[in-house]
Motif scaffolding. Structure first.
Motif, PDB file in Angstrom:
ATOM      1  N   ILE A  33     -22.878  14.549 -13.317  1.00 35.82           N
ATOM      2  CA  ILE A  33     -23.500  14.210 -12.025  1.00 35.82           C
ATOM      3  C   ILE A  33     -24.898  14.827 -11.944  1.00 35.82           C
ATOM      4  O   ILE A  33     -25.873  14.173 -11.524  1.00 35.82           O
ATOM      5  CB  ILE A  33     -22.630  14.716 -10.860  1.00 35.82           C
ATOM      6  CG1 ILE A  33     -21.421  13.788 -10.649  1.00 35.82           C
ATOM      7  CG2 ILE A  33     -23.437  14.816  -9.572  1.00 35.82           C
ATOM      8  CD1 ILE A  33     -21.734  12.469  -9.996  1.00 35.82           C
ATOM      9  N   LYS A  34     -25.009  16.087 -12.352  1.00 33.56           N
ATOM     10  CA  LYS A  34     -26.296  16.784 -12.275  1.00 33.56           C
ATOM     11  C   LYS A  34     -27.333  16.134 -13.182  1.00 33.56           C
ATOM     12  O   LYS A  34     -28.514  16.020 -12.830  1.00 33.56           O
ATOM     13  CB  LYS A  34     -26.095  18.250 -12.659  1.00 33.56           C
ATOM     14  CG  LYS A  34     -27.370  19.079 -12.573  1.00 33.56           C
ATOM     15  CD  LYS A  34     -27.098  20.537 -12.938  1.00 33.56           C
ATOM     16  CE  LYS A  34     -28.367  21.366 -12.841  1.00 33.56           C
ATOM     17  NZ  LYS A  34     -28.115  22.796 -13.209  1.00 33.56           N
ATOM     18  N   ALA A  35     -26.914  15.683 -14.354  1.00 29.46           N
ATOM     19  CA  ALA A  35     -27.849  15.125 -15.332  1.00 29.46           C
ATOM     20  C   ALA A  35     -28.313  13.728 -14.963  1.00 29.46           C
ATOM     21  O   ALA A  35     -29.422  13.318 -15.337  1.00 29.46           O
ATOM     22  CB  ALA A  35     -27.197  15.113 -16.714  1.00 29.46           C
ATOM     23  N   PHE A  36     -27.511  12.972 -14.244  1.00 26.69           N
ATOM     24  CA  PHE A  36     -27.739  11.546 -14.042  1.00 26.69           C
ATOM     25  C   PHE A  36     -29.115  11.189 -13.470  1.00 26.69           C
ATOM     26  O   PHE A  36     -29.801  10.312 -14.019  1.00 26.69           O
ATOM     27  CB  PHE A  36     -26.636  10.960 -13.157  1.00 26.69           C
ATOM     28  CG  PHE A  36     -26.722   9.474 -13.000  1.00 26.69           C
ATOM     29  CD1 PHE A  36     -26.173   8.624 -13.942  1.00 26.69           C
ATOM     30  CD2 PHE A  36     -27.350   8.905 -11.897  1.00 26.69           C
ATOM     31  CE1 PHE A  36     -26.252   7.238 -13.810  1.00 26.69           C
ATOM     32  CE2 PHE A  36     -27.447   7.531 -11.752  1.00 26.69           C
ATOM     33  CZ  PHE A  36     -26.887   6.701 -12.713  1.00 26.69           C
ATOM     34  N   PRO A  37     -29.580  11.802 -12.391  1.00 19.17           N
ATOM     35  CA  PRO A  37     -30.847  11.334 -11.759  1.00 19.17           C
ATOM     36  C   PRO A  37     -32.056  11.401 -12.682  1.00 19.17           C
ATOM     37  O   PRO A  37     -32.991  10.606 -12.531  1.00 19.17           O
ATOM     38  CB  PRO A  37     -31.003  12.275 -10.563  1.00 19.17           C
ATOM     39  CG  PRO A  37     -29.638  12.797 -10.287  1.00 19.17           C
ATOM     40  CD  PRO A  37     -28.984  12.900 -11.625  1.00 19.17           C
ATOM     41  N   ASP A  38     -32.075  12.347 -13.622  1.00 25.10           N
ATOM     42  CA  ASP A  38     -33.245  12.537 -14.467  1.00 25.10           C
ATOM     43  C   ASP A  38     -33.157  11.792 -15.797  1.00 25.10           C
ATOM     44  O   ASP A  38     -34.056  11.915 -16.634  1.00 25.10           O
ATOM     45  CB  ASP A  38     -33.443  14.032 -14.743  1.00 25.10           C
ATOM     46  CG  ASP A  38     -33.692  14.833 -13.472  1.00 25.10           C
ATOM     47  OD1 ASP A  38     -34.365  14.285 -12.563  1.00 25.10           O
ATOM     48  OD2 ASP A  38     -33.206  15.963 -13.371  1.00 25.10           O
ATOM     49  N   GLN A  39     -32.099  11.010 -15.982  1.00 24.65           N
ATOM     50  CA  GLN A  39     -31.939  10.296 -17.247  1.00 24.65           C
ATOM     51  C   GLN A  39     -32.632   8.935 -17.197  1.00 24.65           C
ATOM     52  O   GLN A  39     -32.663   8.288 -16.133  1.00 24.65           O
ATOM     53  CB  GLN A  39     -30.447  10.092 -17.559  1.00 24.65           C
ATOM     54  CG  GLN A  39     -29.700  11.376 -17.881  1.00 24.65           C
ATOM     55  CD  GLN A  39     -28.214  11.132 -18.095  1.00 24.65           C
ATOM     56  OE1 GLN A  39     -27.584  10.340 -17.389  1.00 24.65           O
ATOM     57  NE2 GLN A  39     -27.640  11.816 -19.066  1.00 24.65           N
ATOM     58  N   PRO A  40     -33.161   8.462 -18.318  1.00 24.23           N
ATOM     59  CA  PRO A  40     -33.655   7.080 -18.366  1.00 24.23           C
ATOM     60  C   PRO A  40     -32.490   6.112 -18.223  1.00 24.23           C
ATOM     61  O   PRO A  40     -31.322   6.480 -18.434  1.00 24.23           O
ATOM     62  CB  PRO A  40     -34.299   6.988 -19.747  1.00 24.23           C
ATOM     63  CG  PRO A  40     -33.652   8.072 -20.554  1.00 24.23           C
ATOM     64  CD  PRO A  40     -33.331   9.169 -19.593  1.00 24.23           C
ATOM     65  N   LEU A  41     -32.788   4.869 -17.892  1.00 22.27           N
ATOM     66  CA  LEU A  41     -31.753   3.891 -17.578  1.00 22.27           C
ATOM     67  C   LEU A  41     -30.719   3.754 -18.678  1.00 22.27           C
ATOM     68  O   LEU A  41     -29.510   3.726 -18.409  1.00 22.27           O
ATOM     69  CB  LEU A  41     -32.393   2.529 -17.285  1.00 22.27           C
ATOM     70  CG  LEU A  41     -31.425   1.377 -16.983  1.00 22.27           C
ATOM     71  CD1 LEU A  41     -30.564   1.710 -15.773  1.00 22.27           C
ATOM     72  CD2 LEU A  41     -32.197   0.084 -16.758  1.00 22.27           C
ATOM     73  N   GLU A  42     -31.155   3.687 -19.934  1.00 20.67           N
ATOM     74  CA  GLU A  42     -30.192   3.486 -21.016  1.00 20.67           C
ATOM     75  C   GLU A  42     -29.206   4.652 -21.124  1.00 20.67           C
ATOM     76  O   GLU A  42     -28.029   4.457 -21.448  1.00 20.67           O
ATOM     77  CB  GLU A  42     -30.900   3.268 -22.352  1.00 20.67           C
ATOM     78  CG  GLU A  42     -31.784   4.412 -22.828  1.00 20.67           C
ATOM     79  CD  GLU A  42     -33.211   4.308 -22.315  1.00 20.67           C
ATOM     80  OE1 GLU A  42     -34.088   4.971 -22.891  1.00 20.67           O
ATOM     81  OE2 GLU A  42     -33.445   3.550 -21.347  1.00 20.67           O
ATOM     82  N   GLN A  43     -29.674   5.876 -20.831  1.00 16.13           N
ATOM     83  CA  GLN A  43     -28.761   7.018 -20.833  1.00 16.13           C
ATOM     84  C   GLN A  43     -27.862   7.016 -19.601  1.00 16.13           C
ATOM     85  O   GLN A  43     -26.698   7.420 -19.667  1.00 16.13           O
ATOM     86  CB  GLN A  43     -29.551   8.323 -20.912  1.00 16.13           C
ATOM     87  CG  GLN A  43     -30.213   8.555 -22.255  1.00 16.13           C
ATOM     88  CD  GLN A  43     -30.913   9.900 -22.327  1.00 16.13           C
ATOM     89  OE1 GLN A  43     -30.668  10.796 -21.515  1.00 16.13           O
ATOM     90  NE2 GLN A  43     -31.804  10.042 -23.292  1.00 16.13           N
ATOM     91  N   GLN A  44     -28.388   6.561 -18.475  1.00 21.28           N
ATOM     92  CA  GLN A  44     -27.555   6.472 -17.272  1.00 21.28           C
ATOM     93  C   GLN A  44     -26.387   5.520 -17.490  1.00 21.28           C
ATOM     94  O   GLN A  44     -25.260   5.786 -17.052  1.00 21.28           O
ATOM     95  CB  GLN A  44     -28.392   5.999 -16.082  1.00 21.28           C
ATOM     96  CG  GLN A  44     -29.361   7.041 -15.555  1.00 21.28           C
ATOM     97  CD  GLN A  44     -30.107   6.564 -14.327  1.00 21.28           C
ATOM     98  OE1 GLN A  44     -30.311   5.351 -14.128  1.00 21.28           O
ATOM     99  NE2 GLN A  44     -30.550   7.495 -13.491  1.00 21.28           N
ATOM    100  N   LEU A  45     -26.624   4.415 -18.198  1.00 18.00           N
ATOM    101  CA  LEU A  45     -25.546   3.459 -18.450  1.00 18.00           C
ATOM    102  C   LEU A  45     -24.492   4.031 -19.383  1.00 18.00           C
ATOM    103  O   LEU A  45     -23.358   3.538 -19.419  1.00 18.00           O
ATOM    104  CB  LEU A  45     -26.106   2.156 -19.034  1.00 18.00           C
ATOM    105  CG  LEU A  45     -27.052   1.362 -18.129  1.00 18.00           C
ATOM    106  CD1 LEU A  45     -27.411   0.029 -18.766  1.00 18.00           C
ATOM    107  CD2 LEU A  45     -26.442   1.126 -16.751  1.00 18.00           C
ATOM    108  N   GLY A  46     -24.844   5.048 -20.152  1.00 13.49           N
ATOM    109  CA  GLY A  46     -23.874   5.711 -21.008  1.00 13.49           C
ATOM    110  C   GLY A  46     -23.275   6.959 -20.398  1.00 13.49           C
ATOM    111  O   GLY A  46     -22.386   7.577 -20.988  1.00 13.49           O
ATOM    112  N   ASN A  47     -23.758   7.339 -19.215  1.00 14.36           N
ATOM    113  CA  ASN A  47     -23.230   8.505 -18.528  1.00 14.36           C
ATOM    114  C   ASN A  47     -21.899   8.128 -17.871  1.00 14.36           C
ATOM    115  O   ASN A  47     -21.826   7.136 -17.127  1.00 14.36           O
ATOM    116  CB  ASN A  47     -24.237   8.965 -17.462  1.00 14.36           C
ATOM    117  CG  ASN A  47     -23.847  10.293 -16.825  1.00 14.36           C
ATOM    118  OD1 ASN A  47     -22.684  10.560 -16.557  1.00 14.36           O
ATOM    119  ND2 ASN A  47     -24.853  11.124 -16.555  1.00 14.36           N
TER     120      ASN A  47
END
Length: 527
Positions: free
Chosen positions: A349-363
């Motif tokens: 949850i903490k990491a999600f906002p600062d990730q690029p879109l492609e990483q968010q889709l893998g979160n």
């Protein structure tokens, strides 16, 4: 469900390597030439209500929903999810952990929806277990449609496909017979007549079939009487592998996953589906959950965590995370996995906002929350709360909040409800699994000298220092007293001060617990 998806998100989803997207691409390929005639893609999960719902059941619905949501980001074709209960199956044995087992024993072989409810709350044992399943799925907010096998059989919804099975009887059993032993092969029939006299679901050989009339005949056990019943209208049930295929055909199922132990059954049911002129659904086989001893969990044995047990000690989202992670890897499903799942959930949850879109889709939290994970301000971890509960020796949330608010001014249950939720879970988990195992030990001579030095160093810093300042002195003390491997020093601190071999980051713990309280804890251990 219909979702407005940006072109950027859709493009990223189409190439994402997260397993829900990989599964969803199977459905894109299935309908690459156009949407299905029925106008939607149908996902199905199956449930055998011979025992109470367990976490494995939830996991299948959660994972299927993740694939469904992934597909909705890739395609505009509408979707549906069916939670199907095989509640017309005969009760073959009495499951463990059920009250009034003699009531169930007296109704063996009856359809589950005809077995009295040993809990005394519903019309039948099947209805009771179905209700438990639905309440839990509703609690998690799953979007699904519940279907009962009994209702589908008796209403005539399956009639056309049942007649197709009868018309293709020889081809169907040709698929099944090679997988059976000689004795079973001699008596096998895909149809299980429900005896009009006893109400039992019978596993008996058929003596006649009439395709035109849509009937089968058998000799009633213990008599010489030949009984003829329709295969339609709920008068017969199918053996489960054939039943599975029949359901896929009758409902036009597009996707269903199953456990690794059912790989052979999936293949057989797929062959039968093709015999009936249809295409088997897409899907994948996930690994099984194991209990504390590494044995497969079973709802009849009751050897796994129950849904209610997990939710006593952690939030639903942590359970969803556990289901998301490594679905093709066998994992222990025991109480000791809960704290790690909780910690990891909040890390994602903490990491999600600062990730690029492609990483968010893998979160994982993207899939847990349908693409919209919440935001939390959590100044401390669940593990730190667990240690605080353990050392403070209290189950009073107000006392624990006193420690938290002192170290994090302005932090209250009203301003940080997520921490308040974690406080409750930490109290429950520490009470049941941590405190009973604690065994504080006396320090060795080397450890005693180091603790005395640490007490002096911490006192010199004074109250109100930050966690890093305390952590630095802990490190320096260990090095000054000859602990070549500082892990041994920290392990000693945990064992002497807390009573366990693992523990928190000491600087953070001292700041949270308080300097005076920590010095008192050290002095107590020295005495």
């Amino acid at each position: 469900m219909t979702t407005t998806v940006s072109s950027e998100v859709r493009a990223a989803a189409l190439v994402s390597k997260a397993w829900p997207f990989e599964e969803a691409r199977k459905l894109l390929e299935r309908y690459k030439d156009g949407p299905p005639a029925k106008g939607h893609v149908l996902f199905e999960t199956g449930y055998g209500p011979s025992g109470l719902p367990h976490i494995g059941t939830f996991g299948e619905v959660a994972r299927t929903t993740m694939v469904r949501r992934a597909f909705e980001l890739m395609s505009d074709i509408p979707t549906r999810l069916i939670a199907f209960s095989d509640d017309m199956d005969g009760l073959r044995k009495v499951p463990g952990g059920i009250p009034n087992p003699e009531l169930l024993a007296a109704n063996l072989n009856k359809p589950l929806t005809q077995v009295p409810d040993p809990f005394g709350t519903h019309d039948s044992f099947g209805a009771h277990n179905n209700a438990r399943l639905r309440v839990f799925l509703d609690t998690f907010g799953f979007e699904y449609e519940f279907l009962s096998s009994t209702d589908c059989y008796k209403s005539g919804r399956f009639d056309a496909t049942l007649l197709a099975v009868l018309a293709n009887y020889d081809a169907v059993i040709d698929v099944i017979l090679p997988t059976l032993g000689p004795e079973r092969r001699a008596t096998y029939s895909p149809f299980l007549p429900i005896d009009p006299a006893s109400g039992d679901v019978l596993q008996v050989p058929l003596v006649a079939r009439d395709v035109a009339a849509g009937t089968v005949s058998y000799v009633r056990p213990g008599t010489n009487e030949t009984v003829t019943v329709p295969v339609t209208g709920g008068h017969c049930k199918l053996q489960w592998k054939v039943d599975w295929a029949m359901r896929w055909v009758a409902l036009d199922v597009d996707y269903e996953m199953a456990g690794k132990d059912l790989i052979d059954s999936v293949m057989l049911s797929g062959k039968i589906t093709r015999v009936l002129g249809a295409r088997p659904p897409e899907g994948f086989n996930y690994e099984l959950f194991l209990d504390a001893e590494g044995t497969k969990i079973s709802k009849s044995k009751g050897n796994g965590l129950t849904i209610d047990e997990w939710l006593t000690y952690a939030a639903p989202e942590s359970l969803s995370l556990y289901m998301y992670q490594s679905p093709r890897k066998a994992k222990r499903l025991h109480f000791d996995v809960i704290p790690k799942a909780v910690e990891e959930y909040y890390s994602f949850i903490k990491a999600f906002p600062d990730q690029p879109l492609e990483q968010q889709l893998g979160n994982p939290v993207f899939h847990i929350h349908g693409g919209k994970p919440p935001k939390f301000d959590l100044p401390l971890s669940f593990g730190l709360l667990l240690n605080l509960v353990t050392v403070a020796g209290t189950s009073d949330p107000a006392v624990l909040w006193g420690f938290v608010s002192r170290n994090f001014p302005g932090t209250t249950p009203a301003t940080h409800p997520e921490i308040d939720r974690l406080v409750g879970y930490a109290i429950a988990y520490a009470r049941d699994f941590v405190v009973p195992t604690l065994a504080r030990r006396a320090p060795t001579a080397q450890e005693r000298a180091a603790l005395e030095d640490l007490s002096t160093r911490l006192a010199a810093i004074g109250a109100g220092a930050d966690a890093e300042a305390y952590q630095y002195e802990v490190y320096e003390t260990g090095k000054a007293h000859g602990f070549e491997n500082l892990r041994d020093w920290f392990k000693a601190l945990y064992e002497i001060l807390i009573g366990t071999s693992n523990g928190p980051r000491m600087g953070s713990f001292i700041a949270l617990y308080g300097l005076d309280e920590t010095l008192a804890l050290i002095n107590e251990s020295l005495s």
